[in-house]
Write a protein that holds these residues in place. Sequence first.
Motif, mmCIF file in Angstrom:
data_model
loop_
_atom_site.group_PDB
_atom_site.id
_atom_site.type_symbol
_atom_site.label_atom_id
_atom_site.label_comp_id
_atom_site.label_asym_id
_atom_site.label_seq_id
_atom_site.Cartn_x
_atom_site.Cartn_y
_atom_site.Cartn_z
ATOM 1 N N HIS A 33 -17.443 41.278 -4.058
ATOM 2 C CA HIS A 33 -18.490 40.660 -4.876
ATOM 3 C C HIS A 33 -18.021 39.383 -5.579
ATOM 4 C CE1 HIS A 33 -21.083 44.240 -4.472
ATOM 5 N NE2 HIS A 33 -19.942 44.900 -4.474
ATOM 6 N N CYS A 34 -16.756 39.039 -5.414
ATOM 7 C CA CYS A 34 -16.164 37.903 -6.125
ATOM 8 C C CYS A 34 -16.006 36.687 -5.222
ATOM 9 C CB CYS A 34 -14.776 38.283 -6.662
ATOM 10 S SG CYS A 34 -14.774 39.533 -7.959
ATOM 11 N N ALA A 35 -15.966 35.523 -5.852
ATOM 12 C CA ALA A 35 -15.471 34.318 -5.189
ATOM 13 C C ALA A 35 -13.966 34.275 -5.411
ATOM 14 C CB ALA A 35 -16.147 33.080 -5.763
ATOM 15 N N HIS A 36 -13.236 33.793 -4.432
ATOM 16 C CA HIS A 36 -11.782 33.755 -4.520
ATOM 17 C C HIS A 36 -11.320 32.319 -4.303
ATOM 18 C CE1 HIS A 36 -11.408 38.214 -4.252
ATOM 19 N NE2 HIS A 36 -12.560 38.065 -3.606
ATOM 20 N N ILE A 37 -10.426 31.860 -5.155
ATOM 21 C CA ILE A 37 -9.845 30.533 -4.989
ATOM 22 C C ILE A 37 -8.332 30.667 -4.988
ATOM 23 C CG2 ILE A 37 -11.817 29.320 -6.017
ATOM 24 C CD1 ILE A 37 -10.255 29.031 -8.596
ATOM 25 N N LEU B 266 -13.266 35.328 -9.083
ATOM 26 C CA LEU B 266 -14.288 34.981 -10.053
ATOM 27 C C LEU B 266 -15.532 35.816 -9.808
ATOM 28 C CD1 LEU B 266 -13.779 31.141 -9.646
ATOM 29 C CD2 LEU B 266 -12.877 32.566 -11.505
ATOM 30 N N LEU B 267 -15.984 36.483 -10.854
ATOM 31 C CA LEU B 267 -17.172 37.341 -10.790
ATOM 32 C C LEU B 267 -18.208 36.792 -11.768
ATOM 33 C CD1 LEU B 267 -18.378 40.074 -9.682
ATOM 34 C CD2 LEU B 267 -17.449 41.128 -11.767
ATOM 35 N N ASP B 268 -19.354 36.356 -11.249
ATOM 36 C CA ASP B 268 -20.357 35.795 -12.158
ATOM 37 C C ASP B 268 -21.349 36.863 -12.617
ATOM 38 O OD1 ASP B 268 -22.312 36.120 -10.200
ATOM 39 O OD2 ASP B 268 -22.630 33.975 -9.869
ATOM 40 N N HIS B 269 -22.215 36.459 -13.533
ATOM 41 C CA HIS B 269 -23.111 37.414 -14.172
ATOM 42 C C HIS B 269 -24.105 38.017 -13.187
ATOM 43 C CE1 HIS B 269 -24.842 33.409 -14.272
ATOM 44 N NE2 HIS B 269 -26.028 33.910 -14.456
ATOM 45 N N HIS B 270 -24.479 37.273 -12.155
ATOM 46 C CA HIS B 270 -25.411 37.822 -11.161
ATOM 47 C C HIS B 270 -24.756 38.962 -10.383
ATOM 48 C CE1 HIS B 270 -28.345 34.736 -11.957
ATOM 49 N NE2 HIS B 270 -27.503 33.762 -11.634
ATOM 50 N N ALA B 271 -23.520 38.732 -9.910
ATOM 51 C CA ALA B 271 -22.807 39.770 -9.164
ATOM 52 C C ALA B 271 -22.506 40.965 -10.062
ATOM 53 C CB ALA B 271 -21.515 39.199 -8.584
ATOM 54 N N ALA B 272 -22.150 40.699 -11.320
ATOM 55 C CA ALA B 272 -21.873 41.792 -12.258
ATOM 56 C C ALA B 272 -23.116 42.640 -12.498
ATOM 57 C CB ALA B 272 -21.355 41.231 -13.581
ATOM 58 N N ARG C 193 -25.489 43.184 -10.318
ATOM 59 C CA ARG C 193 -25.659 44.025 -9.129
ATOM 60 C C ARG C 193 -24.677 45.193 -9.145
ATOM 61 N NH1 ARG C 193 -26.120 38.870 -6.674
ATOM 62 N NH2 ARG C 193 -23.957 38.972 -5.942
ATOM 63 N N LEU C 194 -23.459 44.931 -9.611
ATOM 64 C CA LEU C 194 -22.441 45.973 -9.694
ATOM 65 C C LEU C 194 -22.690 46.933 -10.843
ATOM 66 C CD1 LEU C 194 -19.198 43.912 -9.024
ATOM 67 C CD2 LEU C 194 -19.800 46.024 -7.843
ATOM 68 N N GLY C 195 -23.368 46.437 -11.874
ATOM 69 C CA GLY C 195 -23.606 47.236 -13.062
ATOM 70 C C GLY C 195 -22.602 47.009 -14.164
ATOM 71 N N ARG C 196 -21.650 46.107 -13.943
ATOM 72 C CA ARG C 196 -20.613 45.849 -14.943
ATOM 73 C C ARG C 196 -19.724 44.702 -14.492
ATOM 74 N NH1 ARG C 196 -19.479 49.649 -11.514
ATOM 75 N NH2 ARG C 196 -17.421 49.882 -10.562
#
Length: 251
Positions: free
Chosen positions: A61-65, A81-87, A89-92
């Motif tokens: 669910h993260c972007a990786h750099i 990097l985990l943004d608020h949209h992905a969080a 969907r994950l629930g946290r």
Amino acid sequence: MSDIARPRDTRAERCLQAERLIGPAALREAQALRFRVFSGEFNATLKGAEHSLDVDAYDAHCAHIGVRDLATGALVATTRLLDHHAAKRLGRFYSEEEFNLDGLARLQGPVLEIGRTCVDAAYRNGGTIAVLWGELAEVLNEGGYRYLMGCASIPMQDGGVQAQAIMQRLRERYLCNEYLRAEPRTPLPQLDLPGNVIADVPPLLKAYMRLGAKICGEPCWDADFQVADVFILLKRDELCPRYARHFKAAV
């Protein structure tokens, strides 16, 4: 867009370039670097260890750099990097596994969580971090994120002496609960240390503080990684001007 830096090194001239790590092969490179650093230096208990990888449910669910040494082709630094949209969907967010984040829902503006940051031991210098920070700046700029948050780790192999000594310094200058309060789900054991005990702040935590980040509470004991995790919050418009050049595209 990538940044290239040629930091001075007595062993060789290095040409470092930041990149977005896209696709399964690139992700495995990042997971392999994380495994080498976290397992080798912290004796961490990691999922995926049987394949010499650090793997968890958040990676997908993260972007990786990362930062690559163009001379050798090796990946030498990475973060996810985990943004608020992905969080959502994950629930946290990942940090919520370790902290109760009082005020997170009230933050005004998009939030980006940084985590699993690591740098190969041979490349731990200002040049490598600057290249990684430059790419992070591009991500912040593209997404219009107002807050950067995450955990920075302090080794606990000494039973917590270093962590407590560092926290004594951080509370004086960097503790701020104005926007968010982080309450550790597993607090550190209390040690009776004299106030004059001194310990070096780990490079990554020091870099966050120089950028203008604040700590939002006491650290959490992460038994799997053998570290004390300190929750940090960086408000984009409060970047320290002296170090904002590392985030040149985001200011």
